[in-house]
Every structure is written in C-alpha cells, then in structure tokens.
Design a protein around this motif. Sequence first.
Motif, short mmCIF file in Angstrom:
data_model
loop_
_atom_site.label_atom_id
_atom_site.label_comp_id
_atom_site.label_asym_id
_atom_site.label_seq_id
_atom_site.Cartn_x
_atom_site.Cartn_y
_atom_site.Cartn_z
N UNK A 65 17.82 0.77 19.49
CA UNK A 65 17.73 0.00 20.82
C UNK A 65 16.49 -0.98 20.64
N UNK A 66 16.81 -2.21 20.85
CA UNK A 66 15.56 -3.36 20.69
C UNK A 66 14.90 -3.00 19.56
N UNK A 67 16.02 -2.76 18.29
CA UNK A 67 15.18 -2.73 16.88
C UNK A 67 14.47 -1.33 16.81
N UNK A 68 14.56 -0.55 17.96
CA UNK A 68 13.74 0.99 17.62
C UNK A 68 14.92 2.14 17.60
N UNK A 69 14.53 3.17 16.58
CA UNK A 69 15.60 4.20 16.56
C UNK A 69 15.85 4.82 17.96
N UNK A 70 17.16 5.37 18.02
CA UNK A 70 17.59 5.78 19.34
C UNK A 70 16.57 7.02 19.78
N UNK A 71 16.10 7.72 18.91
CA UNK A 71 15.45 8.85 19.14
C UNK A 71 13.89 8.52 19.26
N UNK A 72 13.65 7.44 19.09
CA UNK A 72 12.02 7.03 19.19
C UNK A 72 11.72 6.79 20.70
N UNK A 73 10.80 7.88 21.25
CA UNK A 73 10.57 7.73 22.51
C UNK A 73 9.39 6.66 22.97
N UNK A 74 9.02 6.52 24.29
CA UNK A 74 8.20 5.50 24.52
C UNK A 74 6.58 5.68 24.16
#
Length: 389
Positions: free
Chosen positions: A71-80
């Motif tokens: 999502x927006x270039x970030x892994x779906x499991x990478x949190x804020x």
Amino acid sequence: MERIEGNMLYTVPHYYRKFQCTASACTDTCCAGWQIMIDDKSLRKYKKIPGAFGNRMKNSVDWKEGAFLQYKGRCAFLNEENLCDLYAEKGEQMLCRTCRMYPRHIEEYEGIREISLSLSCVEAAKIILGGKEPIRFLNKEDDREETYESFDFFLFTKLMDVREAMIGILQDRKESMEVRIGKVLAIAHDVQRRIRGEALFEIDQLLERYQKEKNRERFREKLEKIRPKSRSRYEIMSQMFQVFGKLEVLKADWKPYIESVEQKLFGQGEAFYQEAFARFEREVCKEERWEIYLEQLMVYFLFTYFCGAVYDEMAYEKAKFAVASTLLIQEMVFASFLSHGKFPQVEEVAEIAHRYAKEVEHSDTNLKRLEELFQKEKSFHLLSLLAVV
Ligand code: SF4
C-alpha cells in the motif's frame, strides 16, 4: 583454500556478526519500496493461519505472484511505527525466507555457502564502509554434504584463487587506489582470455606475475602509458551514467534522484565538471579515509559476485561490475560534495551506496542487463575504465 571432502564450508566477512537491525529507527525500512517475494513453504503456512489474522493474511498477499501486497509502496504488514505486524503477532518463525534472511546474502556453490551482508541495507552499508581494517574472511564447517549434478570445481578453485589475489591487491595500502583497481581489471581481463581459451592451468603463473614485487613499477608505468588521453573523464562518466536509463527501476524516487545527480555533475558542461572534479580529487580522493571506502566497496562486490562466474564463465564482467559500481557510487558522492563541499562521512557514503545497491543488486534483470552493457558500451571497455579509476 583447503577443504575437507564432503563437509559444508561457510564463509563470512569478519564484520558479519556486528549487524543489528534498527527496525523502527531505520532511516530506510527495507519493507517499503520493493516487492517482497514469499517462498513456497511460507505461502503454505500463511494459507493455514486461522481467524482474523488469517483473513488479514488472505487480503495482504498476491497469491498468484507469491508476494506481499503493498500500500503506497509499503508492505501490507508494515505498520505506522515502521514495525512488522506479522512479526509482532506471530513471531519470527512466521516470517518468509526473504524477511528472515535480509540483509544476509547467500551465494551457493557445491559444498560452500558464502554469506555476506547486503549493501542495500543502510545499517549494513555503514558497517561495510565504516571499517578501517582490511576485511578478513572467516570459515566454519559442518558435516552437511551435498553434490551438484554439474559443477565445474576446477574453474571454481581457480576463480577463488583469482579473487583472493585481487582482494590482496586491493588491500595493499602502499599502492595508490588507481593502480590497485587497474590491476584487478587487468587480471580479470587476462583471466577471461584463459577461461575462453581453456587455459585455466596458466592462471597460477599469471597471478604470480601480477603479485611480484619487482613488477610493481612496471605495471604503474604501463598503466600510465595505456590510459587513453583522447577521451575525457567527463565524456566517459556522463556516458556511464546513461546505463541507468536502460535498467529496470525499483524505487519510485530513484529516477528523479539520478536525474538530479546527472544535472549537478554534467549539466554545466565539461569545463565546470573538470574543475569541480579536480577539487574533489584534491580534497577527497587523495585522503586515505576515502581510499578505504573504495577498497571496502571493491572487496564487497568482488567477494559477493566474482565466483558466480563458475555458472556463466563471465569473470571479466563480474570484475567490471565491481569497478563500475564503485565508480558510480563515487560519482554520486561527488555530486553531493558539490552541494556541501565537505569530506563525506560514512553515513553519507552508506546512504548513497545503499540506494545504488537497492536498485541494482536486487534485480536479476538489472544484473544481467548490466553484464550485457559491459560488453557492448564503450564507456565500460577496459581502456575507458582504466582512464577513470
Ligand atoms: S534496511 Fe536494514 S536496518 Fe533497516 S529495517 Fe531493513 S534490515 Fe533493518
């Protein structure tokens, strides 16, 4: 190198154990900006996760491709907080092979595993570049056995000998960096001819010749004589940069970055470039600290890739990859020197080197295309490279 028949040998650079992931404090998380491929075993495990997390998993993986969605270039499991939710919820054993291993890089040969830290991780890059001492390699064995159906062990041992000799030359700090790199290129060029001519038995003699103390001066003179005077550094380096336009782009911010580097270096014409480079050479390249950065980069690239020539017989291209990568990284640092005018600290060189490595080293397409370009493009021919090292 001595080997005990039947045992598995593991080789790592001496700094290998120093690495520690800085996770949420990392200036550039590796869980963003590129596609993370999932191995089959992990995919099977992920399919079986029950409950709400299982549902999240179902929606977070591209099952056809076998990769985590982004999502927006970030892994779906990478949190804020830049931490991995999969790791937090299910523990390290649930990570796929890529995430468990990264930034460790493994090259596999029959009975041998060479493990390094990848320059594409910014923390690993700081360790690789930040060490003052010459890199040493540590070996360990266990009793695992393996045999490959076809593996040219004779070629492999010769490549290992050549690489050892090249690393020795690169770490000979009595010699200037241009002569050290020049010798590596010349050796690789001569070794390639022996590979092509099926004359591997001549390699020992060849290496001896390059390493002889009494040939030192002779090589320096020869290098000076064959360095072409007809093509300028500006011409060669600006052509070399065009290679980036022919590669697959991995991170969205790479293209604008490279364009800005090119503009800074070559946009104001040759006279400006030559004058600025003379200053960079005086204030940076002549410093021992700078030569150590180049030495560590060259050793990193040669250790990681050179012996891979056992699979494609392209030893010369592997050495060119080390030289071209080191030169391109140097040029990117030169561009940032033009902005601040200070001697580059390790954090800055690591930041630049890791960006380069992220684009180039983690794409098989790019690695292959580069080897093709090294054969075709004039700026990567022996004389061009010798003119700018
Ligand atoms: S780039 Fe390196 S330090 Fe940063 S999160 Fe990834 S492994 Fe950790």
